[in-house]
Enzyme design. Structure first.
Site: not given
Length: 484
Positions: A79-80, A236
């Site tokens: 992520m991110h 995830d």
């Protein structure tokens, strides 16, 4: 047949799932992280594409008939990460990853520009999130920012290669700080705080919905009879929750991986920003989730293993099957700073209470207990947000240590379910989402927990001892904070 692809930080992994949700084949390809400056963490987006081609070429060669029958494909990913695209969808620079810490100052700017940020996004601005990275780029790489046309997350850049579509799902988008998490839609207010608009964002779908179809030339390359649908997928942890069956409100898992996650599904958006709880959309419609995140879980034991030059299983084996009660030595597992509940990138690890006569067994036990106490911090702030966790599934490499699970169950005073051997990670959850997109089945009927092989109950005599030890352990961080 269904495919799940997980874009991790260290590798891209694909699993091929058949009838009865049996994993028929899997393949992975390694990735490299570059660190051009201290605290930076970057990856080339093109590397995810090459790794995906490698793993699917391998599966096509070894499972020809099964690949031909693939109907749905799902994506999971780290992520991110910020993938900045210019004209023609060309990356303008390497992707800035989730564990990159360069934008700490921009987090403060972002919260000043948008006083309602925590209310809308449900999270504190942290350097790991996507939006502060774009503020950093605007300030430090203005030429790059001026050419920006789209921002994608890592798995969604891979989707662009697979389908030609700019799409993200709700769970991954919730980790950007641009999503109105309660409304499951982009927030114009949050976007404006970083100088962006909806034009820079991908289209949003639910994780179990169709985001597009595999490009025909790729379907032919991998021997598929027809181009399968590609599901929205998930970040995830949300995808892993689909894989482990943690989708119904109240269902939870605790992950003893490199980092640690206490994850629980919610029927509604339930933020607790004061406790640095992550409150995100789930990868299935109408469900949200919360996470307490600790940055060094099994990584703490691996650090001790490296320090003592002994394998981690050897260290835990030296403790035997039981301990005599809490260790007199206390350990803070903040080797890389901490998220929940402190949101302190400067926090550091510490041993406290060392004395003559204490050997490596005391250090090992202190590490196991320190990580367990950090999970207790997560449970505490989740409770502050109104969330009750009755029991949780245990996953991750650290869950192979029965003693560690026994300590953790006793510290949390909750039973932990250990599932039968299998791969229930992000790639498997992504395959389930691919199935849902292809069949339009009820997500709650498909994303069910695998069989439980063992239940690790709290040790009744340890519970009050660990409650007292946890109370003392909690005093260490405020006492040492000014010394970090």
């Amino acid at each position: 047949m269904y495919l799940g692809i997980d874009v991790g930080t260290s590798s891209v992994k694909a699993v091929l799932v058949g009838e009865g949700e049996r994993i028929l084949g899997s393949a992975s390809a390694a990735l490299e992280v570059t660190r051009p400056h201290p605290g930076w963490s970057e990856q080339a987006p093109e590397a995810w594409v090459r790794a995906c081609e490698q793993v699917l070429d391998e599966l096509a060669a070894t499972h020809r008939a099964e690949m031909a029958a693939v109907e749905g494909l799902g994506l999971s990913g780290q992520m991110h990460g910020a993938v900045l695209l210019g004209e023609g969808d060309k990356p303008l620079r390497p992707a800035i990853l989730w564990n990159d810490g360069r934008s700490e100052a921009e987090c403060r700017v972002l919260e000043e520009r948008c006083p309602r940020l925590r209310e809308l996004a449900g999270n504190i601005a942290m350097p790991g999130f996507t939006a502060p990275k774009l503020l950093w780029a605007a300030k430090h790489e203005p030429d790059v920012f001026a050419k920006l046309r789209k921002v994608l997350l890592p798995k969604d850049y891979l989707r662009l290669f697979l389908t030609g579509e700019h799409v993200s799902d709700m769970s991954d988008a919730a980790g950007t700080l641009w999503l109105d998490v309660a409304k499951r839609d982009w927030s114009d207010e949050l976007l404006a705080a970083t100088g962006l608009t909806r034009e820079h964002m991908p289209r949003l779908v639910e994780g179990s919905q169709v985001s597009g179809r595999l490009r025909p030339e790729l379907a032919r390359r991998w021997g598929m009879t027809r181009a399968p649908v590609v599901a929205g997928g998930g970040g995830d942890n949300a995808a892993s929750a689909v894989g482990i069956g943690a989708v119904r409100p109240g269902s939870a898992f605790v992950s003893l991986g490199t980092s640690g996650v206490l994850f629980v599904s919610n029927a509604r958006f339930s933020p607790n920003t004061e406790g640095a709880v992550h409150a995100f959309c789930h990868a299935v419609p109408g469900i949200w989730h919360q996470m307490g995140v600790i940055l060094s879980a099994a990584a703490s034991l691996e650090w001790l293993s490296t320090l003592l030059n002994l394998p981690a299983p050897t260290l835990t084996a030296e403790l035997g099957e039981r301990v005599q009660g809490p260790s007199p030595v206390k350990f803070l597992p903040y080797l890389s700073g901490e998220r929940t509940p402190h949101n302190d990138a400067s926090a550091r690890g510490a041993f406290v209470g060392l004395a003559h006569g204490q050997g490596r067994e005391a250090l090992t036990q202190a590490v196991l207990e320190g990580v367990a106490f950090a999970f207790a911090d997560c449970l505490r702030v989740l409770s502050d947000a109104g969330t009750e966790i009755v029991r949780a599934s245990a996953v991750g490499g650290g869950s192979r240590s029965h003693l560690w699970l026994k300590i953790l169950a006793s510290v949390l005073d909750r039973p932990l379910d250990v599932h039968a051997e299998g791969d229930f990670g992000g790639a498997f959850g992504a395959a389930r989402l691919g199935r849902l997109a292809a069949t339009d089945e009820n997500p709650l009927a498909v994303a069910v927990p695998p069989p439980v092989a063992q239940v690790v109950e709290p040790e009744a005599s340890w519970v009050p001892q660990y409650a007292e030890a946890y109370a003392r352990w909690r005093e260490l961080y405020p006492a040492l904070k000014g010394r970090f």
